[in-house]
Design an enzyme around this catalytic site. Structure first.
Site, mmCIF file in Angstrom:
data_model
loop_
_atom_site.group_PDB
_atom_site.id
_atom_site.type_symbol
_atom_site.label_atom_id
_atom_site.label_comp_id
_atom_site.label_asym_id
_atom_site.label_seq_id
_atom_site.Cartn_x
_atom_site.Cartn_y
_atom_site.Cartn_z
ATOM 1 N N GLY A 138 14.783 -14.830 -26.607
ATOM 2 C CA GLY A 138 15.197 -14.462 -27.963
ATOM 3 C C GLY A 138 16.349 -13.472 -27.928
ATOM 4 O O GLY A 138 16.381 -12.502 -28.696
ATOM 5 N N ASN B 135 19.487 -13.755 -28.699
ATOM 6 C CA ASN B 135 20.639 -13.888 -29.607
ATOM 7 C C ASN B 135 20.490 -13.080 -30.889
ATOM 8 O O ASN B 135 21.386 -13.111 -31.731
ATOM 9 C CB ASN B 135 20.863 -15.366 -29.956
ATOM 10 C CG ASN B 135 19.691 -15.958 -30.705
ATOM 11 O OD1 ASN B 135 18.663 -16.211 -30.086
ATOM 12 N ND2 ASN B 135 19.816 -16.149 -31.992
ATOM 13 N N GLY C 136 18.403 -9.513 -33.047
ATOM 14 C CA GLY C 136 17.475 -8.391 -33.154
ATOM 15 C C GLY C 136 17.223 -7.624 -31.876
ATOM 16 O O GLY C 136 18.155 -7.240 -31.158
ATOM 17 N N GLY D 206 15.936 -8.545 -28.994
ATOM 18 C CA GLY D 206 16.366 -9.219 -27.768
ATOM 19 C C GLY D 206 17.857 -9.033 -27.526
ATOM 20 O O GLY D 206 18.287 -8.767 -26.394
ATOM 21 N N SER E 102 3.403 -5.880 -31.270
ATOM 22 C CA SER E 102 3.629 -5.281 -32.589
ATOM 23 C C SER E 102 2.413 -4.476 -33.016
ATOM 24 O O SER E 102 1.282 -4.782 -32.607
ATOM 25 C CB SER E 102 3.882 -6.390 -33.612
ATOM 26 O OG SER E 102 3.831 -5.860 -34.923
ATOM 27 N N TYR F 241 0.129 -14.257 -36.978
ATOM 28 C CA TYR F 241 1.095 -13.384 -36.299
ATOM 29 C C TYR F 241 0.359 -12.227 -35.614
ATOM 30 O O TYR F 241 0.609 -11.916 -34.437
ATOM 31 C CB TYR F 241 2.111 -12.854 -37.312
ATOM 32 C CG TYR F 241 3.144 -11.921 -36.715
ATOM 33 C CD1 TYR F 241 4.197 -12.420 -35.950
ATOM 34 C CD2 TYR F 241 3.070 -10.541 -36.920
ATOM 35 C CE1 TYR F 241 5.149 -11.562 -35.410
ATOM 36 C CE2 TYR F 241 4.015 -9.690 -36.391
ATOM 37 C CZ TYR F 241 5.052 -10.201 -35.636
ATOM 38 O OH TYR F 241 5.989 -9.347 -35.090
HETATM 39 N N1 LIG Z 1 11.486 -6.519 -36.503
HETATM 40 C C1 LIG Z 1 10.350 -5.851 -36.496
HETATM 41 O O1 LIG Z 1 10.086 -5.001 -37.371
HETATM 42 C C2 LIG Z 1 9.334 -6.114 -35.417
HETATM 43 C C3 LIG Z 1 8.178 -5.319 -35.417
HETATM 44 C C4 LIG Z 1 7.239 -5.529 -34.423
HETATM 45 C C5 LIG Z 1 7.447 -6.484 -33.450
HETATM 46 N N2 LIG Z 1 8.566 -7.255 -33.480
HETATM 47 C C6 LIG Z 1 8.726 -8.271 -32.422
HETATM 48 O O2 LIG Z 1 10.018 -8.194 -31.873
HETATM 49 C C7 LIG Z 1 10.362 -9.454 -31.284
HETATM 50 C C8 LIG Z 1 11.786 -9.812 -31.677
HETATM 51 O O3 LIG Z 1 11.850 -9.994 -33.068
HETATM 52 P P1 LIG Z 1 13.072 -9.465 -33.928
HETATM 53 O O4 LIG Z 1 12.537 -8.495 -34.901
HETATM 54 O O5 LIG Z 1 14.192 -9.078 -33.048
HETATM 55 O O6 LIG Z 1 13.375 -10.801 -34.770
HETATM 56 P P2 LIG Z 1 14.642 -11.777 -34.832
HETATM 57 O O7 LIG Z 1 15.892 -11.016 -35.074
HETATM 58 O O8 LIG Z 1 14.232 -12.799 -35.809
HETATM 59 O O9 LIG Z 1 14.709 -12.374 -33.356
HETATM 60 C C9 LIG Z 1 13.764 -13.306 -32.904
HETATM 61 C C10 LIG Z 1 14.309 -14.045 -31.720
HETATM 62 O O10 LIG Z 1 13.315 -14.995 -31.292
HETATM 63 C C11 LIG Z 1 13.939 -16.278 -31.219
HETATM 64 N N3 LIG Z 1 13.009 -17.365 -31.504
HETATM 65 C C12 LIG Z 1 12.306 -17.604 -32.633
HETATM 66 N N4 LIG Z 1 11.639 -18.773 -32.532
HETATM 67 C C13 LIG Z 1 11.931 -19.281 -31.312
HETATM 68 C C14 LIG Z 1 11.575 -20.450 -30.610
HETATM 69 N N5 LIG Z 1 10.790 -21.389 -31.163
HETATM 70 N N6 LIG Z 1 12.068 -20.632 -29.372
HETATM 71 C C15 LIG Z 1 12.890 -19.735 -28.802
HETATM 72 N N7 LIG Z 1 13.281 -18.612 -29.414
HETATM 73 C C16 LIG Z 1 12.808 -18.387 -30.661
HETATM 74 C C17 LIG Z 1 15.037 -16.255 -32.282
HETATM 75 O O11 LIG Z 1 15.981 -17.281 -32.027
HETATM 76 P P3 LIG Z 1 16.810 -17.966 -33.257
HETATM 77 O O12 LIG Z 1 17.759 -16.915 -33.740
HETATM 78 O O13 LIG Z 1 17.452 -19.138 -32.644
HETATM 79 O O14 LIG Z 1 15.811 -18.323 -34.323
HETATM 80 C C18 LIG Z 1 15.586 -14.852 -32.048
HETATM 81 O O15 LIG Z 1 16.438 -14.838 -30.947
HETATM 82 C C19 LIG Z 1 9.311 -10.447 -31.778
HETATM 83 O O16 LIG Z 1 8.391 -10.717 -30.734
HETATM 84 C C20 LIG Z 1 8.608 -9.702 -32.908
HETATM 85 O O17 LIG Z 1 7.266 -10.104 -33.050
HETATM 86 C C21 LIG Z 1 9.517 -7.079 -34.446
#
Ligand SMILES: NC(=O)c1ccc[n+]([C@@H]2O[C@H](COP(=O)([O-])OP(=O)(O)OC[C@H]3O[C@@H](n4cnc5c(N)ncnc54)[C@H](OP(=O)(O)O)[C@@H]3O)[C@@H](O)[C@H]2O)c1
Length: 280
Positions: free
Chosen positions: A10, A12, A14, A16, A138, A167
């Site tokens: 992931g 690309n 947030g 990641g 999370s 989730y």
């Molecule tokens: N943001 C928060 O407040 C928060 C809080 C707690 C935990 N988290 C955790 O942080 C991690 C990253 O999330 P983020 O907040 O950075 O969200 P994000 O910006 O939506 O990034 C999510 C990443 O996961 C990829 N992804 C989603 N579905 C996928 C699939 N089927 N196969 C491969 N890649 C996939 C997305 O790729 P595409 O762009 O191609 O869809 C994107 O690169 C997650 O595990 C999330 O549960 C986030």
């Protein structure tokens, strides 16, 4: 991180993206695992623009397909006899129940099963490097209802479905997996840590029209920057193994997860069921 091999799923967007950028700045070779090649190449270009010396490579895998995860494992094993760091970060949720082609509930499949499989596939390379696995979990794990009895039914998408419930269950699974991985390997052979990256203004809130997503979207201006989560991941990559092994961090701070995260029998059962379902 000079000469270190870091694999980030992931990458690309947030957390990641920020973590990958951080590792590139520190001189690591970073494998950007993305499900969309165009977004992967755009990410590579974006980081290279900022970090002229960035050593990056894009690898493809959609984590809703175990076949694609196996293909990714083959690519990584072929090119990297040693992997220093695996960041299991890609994550999402679905307001309505969605099944993968493999027959699993999509949230659990993407957030846990596929990362479980990928870790198993590259375990030899991780062990060769005395590497580290960082599982991005999370605080939502505190709302999880995951239990030993209905484990397989949940993964197979049976029973009633609630997007946030699914989730939360998958995020508890991330911690249980971390703890079981830590129990199975000594910190000097392979270390494992789970992290809550913070409540951050990333695209994860834009992916659904559920009431929770809409509410969280409204609060985005008050949330942390995605970089906060990326910095926490980079921080954990640099901490001594004994300090992080089997632990749960809230950003950079050691934290106590909810009681079910300490349920050893649940962790063992999750490991057993996951192994059976992904065929390792
Ligand atoms: N943001 C928060 O407040 C928060 C809080 C707690 C935990 N988290 C955790 O942080 C991690 C990253 O999330 P983020 O907040 O950075 O969200 P994000 O910006 O939506 O990034 C999510 C990443 O996961 C990829 N992804 C989603 N579905 C996928 C699939 N089927 N196969 C491969 N890649 C996939 C997305 O790729 P595409 O762009 O191609 O869809 C994107 O690169 C997650 O595990 C999330 O549960 C986030």
């Amino acid at each position: 991180m000079q000469n270190k091999i870091c694999v980030v799923s992931g990458a690309n967007s947030g957390v990641g993206f920020e973590a990958a950028r951080g590792f590139a700045l520190l001189g690591a070779h970073v494998v950007l695992v993305c499900r969309n090649d165009e977004r992967g190449l755009a990410t590579q270009a974006r980081i290279s623009e900022e970090v002229a010396s960035a050593d990056l490579r894009v690898a493809h895998a959609d984590f809703s397909s175990l076949t694609q995860v196996r293909q990714l494992g083959t690519v990584l094993n072929g090119d990297y006899p040693k992997i220093d760091l695996l960041v299991n970060n890609a994550g999402t949720f679905f307001a309505g129940r969605k099944m993968t082609a493999d027959g699993f509930e999509s949230t659990f499949a993407i957030n846990h099963l596929s990362h479980f499989l990928l870790t198993q596939l590259v375990i030899s390379s991780l062990l060769s490097a005395s590497g580290r696995v960082i599982n991005v979990s999370s605080e939502a794990h505190r709302r999880a209802k995951l239990g030993r009895s209905a484990l397989e039914e949940i993964i197979r998408g049976g029973g009633p479905y609630n997007g946030w419930g699914a989730y939360s269950d998958s995020k508890l699974a991330n911690i249980l997996f971390t703890k079981e991985l830590a129990r199975r390997y000594q910190a000097d052979r392979l270390s494992a840590v789970a992290v809550h990256p913070g409540v951050l203004a990333t695209r994860i809130w834009n992916r659904n029209l559920s009431p929770v997503s809409l509410l969280m979207r409204a609060f985005k201006p008050f949330m942390g920057r995605p970089a906060v989560g990326g910095e926490a991941v980079v921080f954990l990559a640099g901490e001594p193994s004994e300090a992080v092994h089997g632990q749960y961090y809230e950003k950079r701070r050691l934290s106590e997860p909810a009681a079910p995260a300490h349920d050893r029998e649940l962790a063992e059962e999750l490991w057993r069921v996951s192994s059976e379902l992904v065929g390792v």
